[in-house]
Design a protein around this motif. Structure first.
Motif, short mmCIF file in Angstrom:
data_model
loop_
_atom_site.label_atom_id
_atom_site.label_comp_id
_atom_site.label_asym_id
_atom_site.label_seq_id
_atom_site.Cartn_x
_atom_site.Cartn_y
_atom_site.Cartn_z
N VAL A 281 0.84 -1.21 0.00
CA VAL A 281 0.00 0.00 0.00
C VAL A 281 0.87 1.25 0.00
O VAL A 281 0.62 2.20 -0.74
N LYS A 282 1.91 1.23 0.84
CA LYS A 282 2.81 2.37 0.93
C LYS A 282 3.45 2.69 -0.41
O LYS A 282 3.66 3.86 -0.77
N ASN A 283 3.78 1.64 -1.18
CA ASN A 283 4.43 1.81 -2.48
C ASN A 283 3.42 1.83 -3.63
O ASN A 283 3.78 1.56 -4.78
N LYS A 284 2.14 2.17 -3.29
CA LYS A 284 1.08 2.35 -4.30
C LYS A 284 0.94 1.15 -5.23
O LYS A 284 0.76 1.29 -6.44
N GLY A 285 1.05 -0.06 -4.65
CA GLY A 285 0.85 -1.28 -5.43
C GLY A 285 2.04 -1.73 -6.24
O GLY A 285 1.94 -2.73 -6.97
N ASN A 286 3.16 -1.01 -6.16
CA ASN A 286 4.36 -1.37 -6.91
C ASN A 286 5.05 -2.54 -6.21
O ASN A 286 5.72 -2.36 -5.20
N LEU A 287 4.89 -3.73 -6.76
CA LEU A 287 5.40 -4.95 -6.14
C LEU A 287 6.92 -4.93 -6.02
O LEU A 287 7.50 -5.31 -5.00
N THR A 288 7.59 -4.46 -7.06
CA THR A 288 9.06 -4.43 -7.07
C THR A 288 9.59 -3.50 -6.00
O THR A 288 10.52 -3.85 -5.25
N ALA A 289 9.00 -2.30 -5.89
CA ALA A 289 9.46 -1.33 -4.90
C ALA A 289 9.19 -1.83 -3.47
O ALA A 289 10.03 -1.67 -2.58
N ALA A 290 8.03 -2.45 -3.26
CA ALA A 290 7.69 -2.96 -1.94
C ALA A 290 8.62 -4.10 -1.54
O ALA A 290 9.08 -4.19 -0.40
N ALA A 291 8.93 -4.99 -2.51
CA ALA A 291 9.84 -6.11 -2.23
C ALA A 291 11.24 -5.59 -1.91
O ALA A 291 11.91 -6.12 -1.01
N ARG A 292 11.67 -4.55 -2.61
CA ARG A 292 12.99 -3.97 -2.36
C ARG A 292 13.06 -3.41 -0.94
O ARG A 292 14.04 -3.59 -0.22
N GLU A 293 12.00 -2.71 -0.50
CA GLU A 293 11.98 -2.14 0.84
C GLU A 293 11.96 -3.22 1.91
O GLU A 293 12.51 -3.07 2.99
N ALA A 294 11.29 -4.35 1.58
CA ALA A 294 11.25 -5.46 2.54
C ALA A 294 12.55 -6.25 2.57
O ALA A 294 12.78 -7.05 3.48
N GLY A 295 13.41 -6.05 1.56
CA GLY A 295 14.66 -6.79 1.49
C GLY A 295 14.49 -8.21 1.03
O GLY A 295 15.26 -9.11 1.39
N LEU A 296 13.46 -8.44 0.18
CA LEU A 296 13.15 -9.78 -0.31
C LEU A 296 13.14 -9.82 -1.83
O LEU A 296 12.86 -8.79 -2.47
N PRO A 297 13.42 -10.98 -2.43
CA PRO A 297 13.23 -11.12 -3.87
C PRO A 297 11.76 -10.90 -4.23
O PRO A 297 10.85 -11.20 -3.44
N ARG A 298 11.53 -10.39 -5.43
CA ARG A 298 10.16 -10.07 -5.85
C ARG A 298 9.25 -11.31 -5.81
O ARG A 298 8.10 -11.23 -5.38
N THR A 299 9.78 -12.47 -6.23
CA THR A 299 8.96 -13.69 -6.25
C THR A 299 8.57 -14.11 -4.83
O THR A 299 7.43 -14.53 -4.59
N THR A 300 9.50 -13.99 -3.88
CA THR A 300 9.20 -14.34 -2.50
C THR A 300 8.17 -13.39 -1.91
O THR A 300 7.21 -13.81 -1.25
N PHE A 301 8.36 -12.09 -2.19
CA PHE A 301 7.43 -11.09 -1.67
C PHE A 301 6.03 -11.31 -2.23
O PHE A 301 5.03 -11.19 -1.52
N ARG A 302 5.95 -11.66 -3.52
CA ARG A 302 4.64 -11.88 -4.16
C ARG A 302 3.90 -13.05 -3.49
O ARG A 302 2.70 -12.99 -3.29
N LYS A 303 4.63 -14.09 -3.10
CA LYS A 303 4.00 -15.23 -2.42
C LYS A 303 3.45 -14.80 -1.05
O LYS A 303 2.39 -15.26 -0.64
N ILE A 304 4.19 -13.95 -0.36
CA ILE A 304 3.76 -13.53 0.98
C ILE A 304 2.46 -12.73 0.92
O ILE A 304 1.55 -12.92 1.73
#
Length: 424
Positions: free
Chosen positions: A397-420
């Motif tokens: 939500v903070k990154n306005k739905g941008n999965l890549t940016a949110a995953a980067r902030e979480a420190g996770l690969p995009r595929t891992t973040f998408r599963k979460i």
């Protein structure tokens, strides 16, 4: 700051009627002076330090009108109202976000933990234990059970992960019961040499074995008219288990090498384990009869991740206890949010290590989120950060739905973040 004295604030639970088709949440509000239970439904509620807020929190770091919570369908919507220190869902600072059961919302030093309504229906069952830091509902329930079992003489089995405070609970059973004036003796079974277990439990006579240069009383005798706490009971060797069972059944116990008839012990035994003893029984590593003798009464201690509202309170207690060596330290709202969102597999021990590392790395008295995050990364030894679904969705939500940016902030690969976050 004066205690809040409005009628709605003095009630331990505010009941809000549930409308058909609406999911009702319950929340625990932990501010600097109190812990309260509130029922939330479709009616919006404002939170802040002002008397005009629907729910007034006693916290100097919370703005007058800090945030708003609103139930929409099966989710809880959080909206920041221009607060000076921010509103956090998990570890992410948000302007607007969604939360669900298990989420933690942080406002200054105040935590709001979201539950299903059915989980905490009714008022808390009494006060928490003075020896255990934590005012959450789950800890109040634990305190009520400890006080009830403290009056009995039967054995108690305490179960919980490493670092959850099993010895503190055992001490509370002793302090709250009739044996409080007697000794409280601690014996860690896992630390005993295998060939000395029986001697440590029951004592020995001088010369009964090599190295027995003097008579020894043993733990049961030392704990006479008091409590014997056997930590890590799952490590007790099989050949010593029948002797412990006889002692628990009231038979006379004898010192190793004694030719006498022995004496009965007037001792209350409390045992603890982090192991699944049921599995040990099934695999014949632990005697079934001894297990059933110990598990007449069981106390399960919840891990930190099951009582997130207590984490900051415990952290503050740890920081105060280390103040003589570290100097005064306080947590920023971001640091408190990061602590509340972590999974803490090592429980209080891991929390203490992270706080000590963060305090050492910190330049001033206020510990920031970056120092906490660094301490957690060191604790994880380079593993990927532990990110909950609620935290991941808040970042999205903070990154306005941008999965890549949110995953980067979480420190996770995009595929891992998408599963979460549950995306395909």
């Amino acid at each position: 700051m004066d205690r809040h004295n409005e009628e709605s604030d003095t009630d331990s639970t505010i009941e809000i009627p549930k409308l058909p088709g609406t999911r009702t949440f319950s929340i625990e509000v932990f501010d600097t002076e109190d812990t309260r239970l509130l029922a939330m439904s479709e009616l919006p509620k404002t939170f802040g330090s002002s008397r005009k807020a629907d729910v007034r929190v006693v916290d100097p770091a919370v703005s007058g009108m800090h945030c708003e919570l609103l139930v929409t369908g099966d989710r809880l919507r959080i909206r920041d109202l221009g607060s000076r220190n921010g509103t956090f869902v998990g570890a992410a600072r948000v302007q607007e976000a969604w939360a669900g059961v298990g989420s933690t919302i942080t406002l200054g030093e105040t935590r709001i933990v979201v539950h299903a309504y059915e989980e905490i229906r009714g008022a808390p069952p009494g006060d928490p234990l003075p020896s255990l830091v934590g005012t959450s509902l789950v800890m109040r329930r634990l305190a009520a059970r400890v006080r009830k079992l403290a009056s009995l003489s039967s054995p108690v089995l305490i179960m919980g992960e490493t670092g959850t405070g099993k010895e503190l609970v055992a001490q509370a059973l002793h302090d709250e019961g009739r044996r409080q004036t007697g000794p409280f003796v601690v014996l860690n079974v896992a630390c005993l040499p295998r060939d000395l277990v029986e001697s440590e439990l029951f004592g020995h006579e001088r010369g009964s074995f090599t190295g027995a240069v003097a008579r020894r009383s043993g733990a049961f005798a030392d704990a006479e008219k008091g409590t014997l706490f056997l930590d890590e009971i799952g490590e007790l060797p099989l050949d010593a288990q029948p002797k412990l069972l006889r002692a628990l059944d009231g038979y006379a116990i004898k010192r190793v090498g004694s030719s006498g008839s022995g004496e009965r012990a007037d001792v209350r035994v409390v045992a603890a384990t982090h192991k699944p003893l049921v599995e040990d029984v099934a695999e014949q590593r632990f005697r079934r009869d001894l297990f059933h003798r110990l598990e007449a009464f069981v106390i399960d201690i919840p891990p930190l991740r099951k009582r997130r509202g207590d984490i900051v309170l415990i952290a503050q207690h740890i920081l105060r206890s280390h103040e003589p060596e570290l100097g005064p330290r306080v947590l920023s709202p971001g640091a408190a949010a990061r602590l509340s969102s972590h999974e803490w597999e090592g429980n209080v021990r891991e929390l203490r290590n992270v706080l000590l590392r963060a305090s050492e790395a910190n330049e001033g008295t206020v510990i920031g989120e970056a120092c906490i995050a660094q301490g957690i990364r060191i604790s994880g030894q380079g593993e990927a950060p532990d990110v909950s679904p609620a935290f991941a969705n808040a970042l999205l939500v903070k990154n306005k739905g941008n999965l890549t940016a949110a995953a980067r902030e979480a420190g996770l690969p995009r595929t891992t973040f998408r599963k979460i976050v549950g995306r395909k």
